[in-house]
Design an enzyme around this catalytic site. Structure first.
Site, PDB file in Angstrom:
ATOM      1  N   ASP A 254      80.714 -79.311  29.305  1.00  0.00           N
ATOM      2  CA  ASP A 254      79.685 -79.789  30.210  1.00  0.00           C
ATOM      3  C   ASP A 254      80.116 -79.158  31.605  1.00  0.00           C
ATOM      4  OD1 ASP A 254      78.985 -81.558  27.916  1.00  0.00           O
ATOM      5  OD2 ASP A 254      80.578 -83.066  28.665  1.00  0.00           O
TER       6      ASP A 254
ATOM      7  N   ASP B 199      77.964 -77.527  26.317  1.00  0.00           N
ATOM      8  CA  ASP B 199      77.839 -78.663  25.393  1.00  0.00           C
ATOM      9  C   ASP B 199      76.439 -79.340  26.251  1.00  0.00           C
ATOM     10  OD1 ASP B 199      77.245 -80.813  23.915  1.00  0.00           O
ATOM     11  OD2 ASP B 199      78.854 -81.824  24.624  1.00  0.00           O
TER      12      ASP B 199
ATOM     13  N   ASP C  85      76.999 -85.346  31.440  1.00  0.00           N
ATOM     14  CA  ASP C  85      77.262 -86.261  30.495  1.00  0.00           C
ATOM     15  C   ASP C  85      77.967 -87.406  31.465  1.00  0.00           C
ATOM     16  OD1 ASP C  85      76.393 -85.177  28.280  1.00  0.00           O
ATOM     17  OD2 ASP C  85      78.258 -84.997  27.188  1.00  0.00           O
TER      18      ASP C  85
ATOM     19  N   ARG D 160      67.351 -84.603  25.861  1.00  0.00           N
ATOM     20  CA  ARG D 160      68.265 -85.274  26.995  1.00  0.00           C
ATOM     21  C   ARG D 160      67.567 -85.078  28.295  1.00  0.00           C
ATOM     22  NH1 ARG D 160      74.145 -84.565  24.221  1.00  0.00           N
ATOM     23  NH2 ARG D 160      73.617 -85.301  21.911  1.00  0.00           N
TER      24      ARG D 160
END
Length: 663
Positions: A167, A189, A193, A240
């Protein structure tokens, strides 16, 4: 510096300044209006567009429950390599960590662990973390991450991020985090997050680009997380944007989603998703070319108002009552139609974002904030001083350049730095309330004072400086200098070294030699008050220049106003100071385009310590007022010479310094 002559301090006048243009521009643009907006994209220009875009304090949920201050109160450091970044980021004590240039992290995809009480901020728009992740472990709190680009941990062929967890930023059970004005792109990824009951988070003015899974929140069955997400640009991402799982409060406003990845996926290509038991409020966002702009699970609640949909398809769910963000904090909505222009311009790293040290909020004194600035500082640091009276001395040493000392009140008289030392105790330099030895220092919206009461005592050395400078490229804007004898000394490290000082829109008062020294000094658009010492014949001297004979430019007072309550014909414009009898100190003073009062003598220049004023370089040009009447003892500059004796020529030096051009 000179023999003391008694004076009686006049009461200071009130200092007023009106600033209204910004408010008018704000109104013209319509910033702050809420509700449904038309589908046309509003242009953004002028000062109004940038109002509040670069505030150094967080808003939204990160501002609650004690707030988020990052490394405030700690030292400021600049890092250019991975080892330094990792060491300061993980340290126990608070730090403000400036990232200068690109730092390539090794091994590829590795974590930089960020501890509590840290600010990590890019220098200008240059700060980058490449191939690495900023990681906040459980329990980490009070972190600010600003003005960075974090990029390029993508592993070729792993579009879904199933084999790596690289991330840009990842946190578990962290609290009070502000993520602002960053660019996140092309990672392994997720880009961002925020997981496992992290709380009091604000994510603002960031760019999420060139990625699959942009911004995920949750990974918990608890419903605790509170998050503000505003003015972010999701561009060329797939899903997302964000996905919010079991958030107690998710407030999304003025976000811009555009050019979504179009891969034909009917489900996992989407904009905002309220999952689980999330309560989500979306306001005045703009969706352009987005599939499933906003959607909610049956167990979630989603309220949407005022957003614009353009070229969109799929779900636009809205049900339940969610919550009212105004019950938690104040905020300003931009019109949805203005969002594309605003967000594309102001999101991501910005050159103008810098480090601000707050006094007394983060540092107890002005000197403590100065001490926090690193030696050899190459990037401007602002010391923001809250309104109040600070009875203390301040010294900015030569090792700490590039400081902006700024009062934050409505008026310069709101923020006062004052002390009362006379030259009897520590000499002329030691008497100064504030000393600036560093180069490239700016002070604005402040009052500097030495309130030693010379009429109350008898001392041999009653000179009392409010300010002494020896640095080069010093600027004073909207400042006041209060004192009697020797109020303001603008000097240089030694006779043949030229330092430059620019004073604008300011107020200076005194009686004896209160504007003096050898620095090239321009006073423009200012008020100079000649204080009366109660004499009918000699109340003092406005200037006492000691300009090096090799320097053609000493003091220039221009487009200003000199005022006084002293009796007529009782004040000199200046006299030539030769420190220690130095023959190579030959005063240069030009007063031009300035109004002079009746207090000024018709023969305004006078001798000093055996040196004749006629051997100095004194002149006037096109002055006005009752104190400007021509006489045989008033040298006048010719019109031809006046064309070269300008603000720009006084200050430009060999490096082309032009502070007046900013106005």
């Amino acid at each position: 510096m000179t023999q003391h002559l008694h004076s009686k301090r006049l009461q200071k006048p009130g200092y007023g300044r009106v600033v209204a243009a910004v408010l008018g521009l704000v109104a013209a643009l319509g910033l702050g209006a809420a509700g449904e907006a038309k589908a046309s994209v509003a242009p953004v220009s002028g000062a109004a567009a940038s109002v509040d875009r670069f505030d150094d304090r967080p808003h939204g949920y990160a501002s609650l429950a004690g707030g988020t201050t990052g490394g405030a109160g700690g030292k400021v450091v600049t890092v250019t390599d991975q080892a330094s970044l990792a060491a300061y980021a993980a340290a126990e004590e608070p730090y403000v960590i400036r990232v200068s240039g690109a730092i390539a992290v090794e091994p590829f995809g590795s974590d930089i662990v960020v501890g509590s009480n840290k600010t990590i901020i890019g220098v200008g728009d240059t700060g980058e973390i490449v191939h690495g992740e900023l990681h906040l472990n459980p329990g980490t709190h009070n972190v600010i991450i600003r003005n960075l680009t974090i990029r390029d941990s993508y592993v070729e062929g792993d579009w879904d991020g199933k084999t790596t967890d690289f991330d840009a930023i990842q946190m578990d059970t962290a609290d009070h985090v502000w993520i602002d004005h960053n660019t996140f792109t092309h990672m392994g990824d997720g880009l961002l997050d925020i997981r496992k009951d992290s709380r009091y988070i604000t994510v603002s003015y960031n760019r999420f680009t060139n990625h699959n899974k942009a911004f995920g929140i949750g990974w918990t069955t608890n419903v605790l997380t509170e998050m503000t997400i505003d003015h972010n640009w999701f561009h060329g991402t797939k899903q997302r944007n964000p996905s919010a799982d079991n958030l107690a409060y998710a407030h999304l406003y003025n976000n811009y989603l555009s050019s979504q990845v179009a891969d034909g996926d009917p489900v996992w290509t989407y904009g905002n998703w309220a999952r689980g038991k999330t309560r989500m409020v979306i306001e005045n966002s703009y969706y352009d070319g987005v599939q499933h702009p906003y959607q909610a699970d049956a167990t979630a609640e989603l309220v949407q108002r005022g957003s614009i949909l353009k070229n969109t398809t799929g779900r636009t769910d809205a049900w339940g009552t969610a919550f009212d963000p105004h019950e938690f904090y104040d905020y300003r909505l931009d019109p949805a139609a203005a969002v594309p222009a605003l967000v594309s311009r102001f999101s991501g790293p910005q050159k103008r974002i810098g480090v601000t040290l707050h006094v007394p909020g983060d540092y107890p004194t002005v000197q403590a904030a100065v001490d926090a600035v690193p030696d050899g500082n190459a990037v401007p640091v602002t010391i923001a001083v809250a309104p109040g009276t600070y009875r203390a001395k301040v010294f900015i040493p030569a090792t700490k350049p590039n400081i902006v000392l700024q009062g934050t009140g409505h008026d310069r008289s709101d923020t006062v730095i004052v002390f009362d030392t006379p030259a009897e105790y520590g000499g002329s330099t030691g008497s100064a309330t504030v000393r600036i030895a560093a180069n490239d220092v700016t002070a604005r919206h402040l009052t500097f004072s030495n309130d030693f009461d010379e009429a109350a005592v008898e001392l041999n050395g009653e000179q009392a400086l409010a300010m002494k400078t020896t640095g080069d490229r010093i600027v004073f804007e909207d400042t006041a200098f209060l004192g009697n004898q020797d109020t303001l000394m603008t000097d240089s490290p030694k006779l043949d070294v030229i330092s430059r000082v620019y004073i604008r829109d300011s107020y200076i008062e005194g009686d004896v030699d209160f504007l003096y020294g050898r620095a090239t000094t321009v006073v423009e658009r200012s008020v100079i008050r000649l204080l009366s010492r109660g004499s009918t014949t000699n109340n003092g001297y406005m200037t006492a220049a000691s300009t090096w004979t090799g320097n053609p430019h000493g003091f220039l007072i221009t487009r200003s106003k000199v005022v006084s309550d002293a009796p007529g014909q009782s004040f000199h414009l200046g006299r030539p100071w030769h420190p220690g009898g130095e023959p190579a100190a030959v005063a240069q003073v030009l007063i031009r385009d300035t109004e002079l009062p009746t207090a000024v003598k018709s023969s305004p220049w006078t001798d000093m310590s055996g040196f004749s004023w006629k051997d100095a370089r004194f002149a006037e040009y096109r002055n006005s007022g009752p104190g400007a009447a021509p006489s045989a003892d008033r040298p006048q500059l010719s019109a031809a010479d006046a064309r070269s004796y300008t603000v720009a020529n006084y200050l430009k030096g060999t490096d082309g310094w032009a502070p007046s051009a900013h106005h």
